[in-house]
Scaffold this motif. Structure first.
Motif, PDB file in Angstrom:
ATOM      1  N   UNK A  31       1.082  -1.043   0.104  1.00 35.69           N
ATOM      2  CA  UNK A  31       0.044  -0.113  -0.032  1.00 35.69           C
ATOM      3  C   UNK A  31       0.955   1.349  -0.026  1.00 35.69           C
ATOM      4  N   UNK A  32       1.893   1.279   0.775  1.00 26.66           N
ATOM      5  CA  UNK A  32       2.847   2.564   0.834  1.00 26.66           C
ATOM      6  C   UNK A  32       3.310   2.686  -0.521  1.00 26.66           C
ATOM      7  N   UNK A  33       4.006   1.718  -1.248  1.00 30.12           N
ATOM      8  CA  UNK A  33       4.498   1.820  -2.496  1.00 30.12           C
ATOM      9  C   UNK A  33       3.488   2.320  -3.516  1.00 30.12           C
ATOM     10  N   UNK A  34       2.390   1.634  -3.481  1.00 26.09           N
ATOM     11  CA  UNK A  34       1.326   2.159  -4.522  1.00 26.09           C
ATOM     12  C   UNK A  34       1.063   3.541  -4.178  1.00 26.09           C
ATOM     13  N   UNK A  35       0.671   4.030  -2.863  1.00 20.10           N
ATOM     14  CA  UNK A  35       0.513   5.486  -2.689  1.00 20.10           C
ATOM     15  C   UNK A  35       1.586   6.219  -3.304  1.00 20.10           C
ATOM     16  N   UNK A  46       9.031  13.688  -9.570  1.00 28.65           N
ATOM     17  CA  UNK A  46       9.112  14.761  -8.356  1.00 28.65           C
ATOM     18  C   UNK A  46      10.348  14.265  -7.524  1.00 28.65           C
ATOM     19  N   UNK A  47      10.987  15.328  -6.937  1.00 27.04           N
ATOM     20  CA  UNK A  47      11.998  15.027  -5.954  1.00 27.04           C
ATOM     21  C   UNK A  47      11.550  14.270  -4.910  1.00 27.04           C
ATOM     22  N   UNK A  48      12.578  13.691  -4.168  1.00 28.31           N
ATOM     23  CA  UNK A  48      12.079  12.879  -3.089  1.00 28.31           C
ATOM     24  C   UNK A  48      11.715  13.755  -1.865  1.00 28.31           C
ATOM     25  N   UNK A  49      12.340  14.884  -1.596  1.00 28.30           N
ATOM     26  CA  UNK A  49      11.749  16.155  -1.081  1.00 28.30           C
ATOM     27  C   UNK A  49      10.283  16.107  -1.194  1.00 28.30           C
ATOM     28  N   UNK A  53       7.008  15.421   1.322  1.00 26.90           N
ATOM     29  CA  UNK A  53       5.956  16.021   1.675  1.00 26.90           C
ATOM     30  C   UNK A  53       4.591  15.544   1.258  1.00 26.90           C
ATOM     31  N   UNK A  54       4.220  15.057   0.237  1.00 27.76           N
ATOM     32  CA  UNK A  54       3.196  14.414  -0.568  1.00 27.76           C
ATOM     33  C   UNK A  54       2.804  13.390   0.311  1.00 27.76           C
ATOM     34  N   UNK A  55       3.792  12.556   0.827  1.00 26.96           N
ATOM     35  CA  UNK A  55       3.320  11.196   1.556  1.00 26.96           C
ATOM     36  C   UNK A  55       3.208  11.402   2.894  1.00 26.96           C
ATOM     37  N   UNK A  56       3.746  12.701   3.627  1.00 26.09           N
ATOM     38  CA  UNK A  56       3.632  13.074   5.096  1.00 26.09           C
ATOM     39  C   UNK A  56       4.591  12.111   5.677  1.00 26.09           C
ATOM     40  N   UNK A  57       5.599  11.922   5.267  1.00 20.28           N
ATOM     41  CA  UNK A  57       6.658  11.067   5.855  1.00 20.28           C
ATOM     42  C   UNK A  57       8.070  11.748   5.737  1.00 20.28           C
ATOM     43  N   UNK A  58       8.938  10.970   6.162  1.00 10.61           N
ATOM     44  CA  UNK A  58      10.294  11.843   6.500  1.00 10.61           C
ATOM     45  C   UNK A  58      11.067  11.293   5.105  1.00 10.61           C
ATOM     46  N   UNK A  59      12.227  12.335   4.876  1.00 15.41           N
ATOM     47  CA  UNK A  59      13.105  12.098   3.680  1.00 15.41           C
ATOM     48  C   UNK A  59      13.881  10.671   3.716  1.00 15.41           C
ATOM     49  N   UNK A  60      14.114  10.239   4.890  1.00 13.89           N
ATOM     50  CA  UNK A  60      14.759   8.980   4.853  1.00 13.89           C
ATOM     51  C   UNK A  60      13.766   8.025   4.617  1.00 13.89           C
ATOM     52  N   UNK A  61      12.652   8.011   5.165  1.00 12.77           N
ATOM     53  CA  UNK A  61      11.765   7.026   4.846  1.00 12.77           C
ATOM     54  C   UNK A  61      11.329   6.845   3.226  1.00 12.77           C
TER      55      UNK A  61
END
Length: 164
Positions: A31-35, A46-49, A53-61
């Motif tokens: 589900x996370x990958x599909x999101x 898109x940049x990873x940054x 932001x779009x996924x609401x998670x940390x850059x490391x994640x």
């Protein structure tokens, strides 16, 4: 015990989760990958940054997420044309085809589910569903249910008792 609206919503969530797990079985998809793939369909490369932001998670994640998607052949990284320090993440042709199929499957499922509601009730159903989603979002943002105090009052968790 009476079945409430919340019980039904939770059951629908569980049914959708089960269906998603079944659909992704045997694939590298979660589900996370599909999101993340849905975000990339919506935003384009898109940049990873931005993904973070779009996924609401940390850059490391997001970095680990993109690593997994790249290893599975769903995304590719390439140099950002305007920012030498940034990397753009984009869908591979195979991922774009997969997401096209998912988009069509979603459209068909939406039509099928809405078709289960009497035509004269559909507008009210959709308004009600939107209102419930908006209210739930507000409640989640403003409140956070926690049961830690209950466990604390009762002498800790069962796992803690096993460690004592």
């Amino acid at each position: 015990m009476e079945i409430t609206v919340l019980d039904r919503l939770l059951a629908i969530g569980a049914m959708l989760d089960h269906d998603m797990q079944r659909a992704f079985a045997g694939t590298a998809l979660t589900p996370t990958r599909v999101h993340a793939l849905w975000v990339l369909i919506g935003t384009g490369p898109a940049t990873q940054q931005r993904l973070s932001e779009e996924l609401g998670t940390t850059p490391r994640s997001v970095s680990a997420l993109v690593d997994g998607l790249a290893a599975a052949g769903y995304v590719e990284r390439r140099a950002h044309p305007e920012d030498g320090r940034a990397v753009l993440v984009s869908l591979t042709p195979a991922a774009a085809a997969m997401m096209g199929r998912m988009r069509e499957d979603h459209r068909r499922l939406t039509d099928d589910l809405i078709g289960a509601v009497d035509a004269s009730d559909r507008a009210a159903f959709e308004r009600g569903l939107s209102a419930v989603m908006e209210r739930l979002d507000e409640l989640i943002e403003s409140e956070s249910a926690s049961y830690a105090d209950v466990e604390t009052e009762n002498g800790g968790t069962q796992a803690e008792h096993g460690r004592r």
